[in-house]
Design an enzyme around this catalytic site. Structure first.
Site, short mmCIF file in Angstrom:
data_model
loop_
_atom_site.label_atom_id
_atom_site.label_comp_id
_atom_site.label_asym_id
_atom_site.label_seq_id
_atom_site.Cartn_x
_atom_site.Cartn_y
_atom_site.Cartn_z
N ASN A 7 31.56 23.73 123.62
CA ASN A 7 31.48 22.26 123.65
C ASN A 7 30.95 21.89 125.04
O ASN A 7 31.69 21.91 126.02
CB ASN A 7 32.90 21.70 123.42
CG ASN A 7 32.92 20.19 123.41
OD1 ASN A 7 31.90 19.53 123.63
ND2 ASN A 7 34.09 19.63 123.17
N ARG A 91 29.69 22.49 119.27
CA ARG A 91 30.08 21.13 118.91
C ARG A 91 28.96 20.21 119.37
O ARG A 91 28.62 20.18 120.56
CB ARG A 91 31.39 20.78 119.60
CG ARG A 91 31.80 19.40 119.22
CD ARG A 91 33.05 18.96 119.89
NE ARG A 91 33.36 17.64 119.39
CZ ARG A 91 34.40 16.95 119.74
NH1 ARG A 91 35.26 17.45 120.58
NH2 ARG A 91 34.60 15.76 119.25
N HIS A 180 34.32 11.74 115.62
CA HIS A 180 35.55 12.51 115.35
C HIS A 180 35.53 13.11 113.93
O HIS A 180 36.59 13.36 113.34
CB HIS A 180 36.82 11.62 115.44
CG HIS A 180 37.16 11.13 116.80
ND1 HIS A 180 37.66 9.87 117.02
CD2 HIS A 180 37.10 11.72 118.01
CE1 HIS A 180 37.89 9.70 118.31
NE2 HIS A 180 37.55 10.81 118.94
N ARG A 241 38.22 2.13 126.75
CA ARG A 241 37.15 1.47 125.98
C ARG A 241 37.73 0.27 125.21
O ARG A 241 38.82 0.36 124.68
CB ARG A 241 36.55 2.44 124.96
CG ARG A 241 35.62 3.45 125.58
CD ARG A 241 35.10 4.40 124.51
NE ARG A 241 35.45 5.76 124.83
CZ ARG A 241 35.43 6.76 123.96
NH1 ARG A 241 35.07 6.56 122.71
NH2 ARG A 241 35.76 7.97 124.34
N GLU A 386 39.96 20.94 115.48
CA GLU A 386 38.50 20.82 115.33
C GLU A 386 37.82 22.18 115.48
O GLU A 386 36.82 22.46 114.83
CB GLU A 386 37.96 19.82 116.37
CG GLU A 386 38.49 18.42 116.10
CD GLU A 386 38.28 17.46 117.24
OE1 GLU A 386 37.22 16.84 117.27
OE2 GLU A 386 39.18 17.31 118.08
#
Ligand code: ADP
Length: 400
Positions: A7, A91, A180, A241, A386
């Protein structure tokens, strides 16, 4: 059969070596501050202490060399040579409309990825640096890209179109993509297994609540809506955010403060959300401490967050004409019983018989049902994995 999962970010590279047949992690870690002063490799073989090597890494290729060097090191390594690694799973953040599932990495595939760069200008180029570094060092080992957006490509047009001129979609590719995806896929599949019903007959709402948060409606095993949109800024408020806001606020802020686009972007991405509302922290553990000490802004931030989660659960039950299971996952979803309690309060209308005691005592890292046995709608905590999705897809696509 060992698979390396990568990743890559712009200055970091996370890795994990997984044995797919034994379903276990052999080693993992990360390279940080790549290309910056003070770069370091953290290497953690499973069951042993972590090592930290401070060494200058000027680019992702040097970082990958360090990672492989640690993995095959005669004293601290976990494999005898690079040939033990059967495939690499990367990823990748944005697959646009081009990738509806994971894909074998080829020159052609990389060229398509390049075309998508403008949709994820921060993430995709960084991901690609990781891919190129691996190809340079690991040569012909098959590599597979697993996209954050792919699972949501089944959304119907009415869920992904924004009501702005249609040309924005056809000419500029502006639409909801959702993120996601690997997490929503993994936990919804686990929920199907726990419900013990055929996937086609299930309606599941998955709440991935972490530093970044999103909810998905998964009908018959397919994503039909999700809260993140064109970018990961839309939907729930997050650590820093803003989530959903009236788009007119953006231009108002720019006019009022004489800000340019990067200033307003920084405000909405880095100074907003839980952090900006509470003035305390983006971290929910800090928010609860402040709330318990009477900090009203921390209370307001927690209330806003839980309210928005509740609102989306209601919306997604409405679009699916019902819900069989609501799943909580990721850092907050798995660990924060307070958030789960506030969200699940007054949900009897949905057929939820929530067990507060089970919720408070919910053990970490386990799949747990939080509703009483007669509850029409189930609530589960399911730890996300994941890496498992990436490893599984990599093995499947690389035909191992
Ligand atoms: P990321 O999106 O970075 O993968 P995670 O899913 O790991 O994030 O979630 C990190 C967030 O989870 C933290 O910022 C914190 O708010 C929350 N969190 C982690 N552990 C706990 C805990 N024990 N209680 C409450 N919140 C927690």
């Amino acid at each position: 059969m060992k698979i390396l999962i990568i990743n890559a970010g712009s200055s970091s590279l996370k890795y994990q070596l997984t044995s797919i047949d034994e379903n276990k992690t052999i080693a993992k870690g990360l390279c940080e501050r790549i290309g910056l002063a003070g770069s370091a490799l953290i290497y953690k073989p499973t069951g042993r202490d972590a090592y930290e090597f401070k060494k200058q890494m000027n680019d992702h290729t040097e970082a990958m060399k360090m990672v492989l060097g640690a993995l095959i090191d005669p004293t601290i390594g976990v494999i005898s040579g690079m040939e033990e690694i059967c495939a690499v799973g990367h990823r990748l953040v944005h697959g646009g409309e081009k990738f509806t599932g994971s894909a074998l990495i080829t020159d052609e595939m990389l060229a398509t990825m390049e075309e998508l760069t403008e949709l994820a200008p921060l993430h995709n180029p960084a991901n690609l640096m990781g891919v190129r570094a691996c190809r340079e060092i690991m040569g012909d080992i098959p590599m597979v890209g697993v996209f954050d957006t792919a699972f949501h490509q089944t959304m119907p047009k009415k869920a992904y179109l924004y009501a702005i001129p249609y040309e924005a979609y056809t000419q500029m590719r502006i639409r909801r993509y959702g993120f996601h995806g690997t997490s929503h896929l993994y936990v919804s599949e686990r929920a199907v297994a726990l419900l013990n019903k055929p996937a086609e007959n299930t309606k599941i709402i998955t709440c991935h609540l972490g530093n970044g948060s999103s909810i998905a409606a998964v009908n018959g095993g397919k994503s039909v809506d999700t809260t993140m949109g064109f970018t990961p800024l839309e939907g729930l408020p997050m650590g820093s955010r803003c989530g959903d806001i009236d788009p007119a606020i953006v231009t108002y802020l720019m006019d009022k403060n004489n800000w340019n686009t990067s200033e307003v972007c920084a405000y909405l991405n880095k100074q907003s959300g839980m952090c900006g509302l509470s003035g305390v922290s983006p971290d929910f553990r800090d928010l609860w401490v402040a709330h318990n000490n009477g900090n009203e802004r921390a209370t307001a931030a927690l209330e806003v967050f839980c309210y928005k989660v509740k609102r989306y659960i209601g919306a997604y039950a409405a679009v699916m004409n019902g819900v069989d299971a609501i799943v909580f996952t990721a850092g907050i979803g798995e660990n924060d019983s307070g958030v789960r309690e506030w969200v699940m309060k007054d949900m009897e209308y949905l057929g939820v018989d929530f067990n507060l005691d089970l919720n408070r005592k919910c053990p970490r890292g386990k799949e747990v049902e939080l509703t009483n046995p007669n509850s029409r709608t189930k609530v589960f905590v399911i730890p996300t994995d994941e890496e498992m999705v990436i490893a599984r897809d990599t093995a499947r696509i690389a035909k191992l």
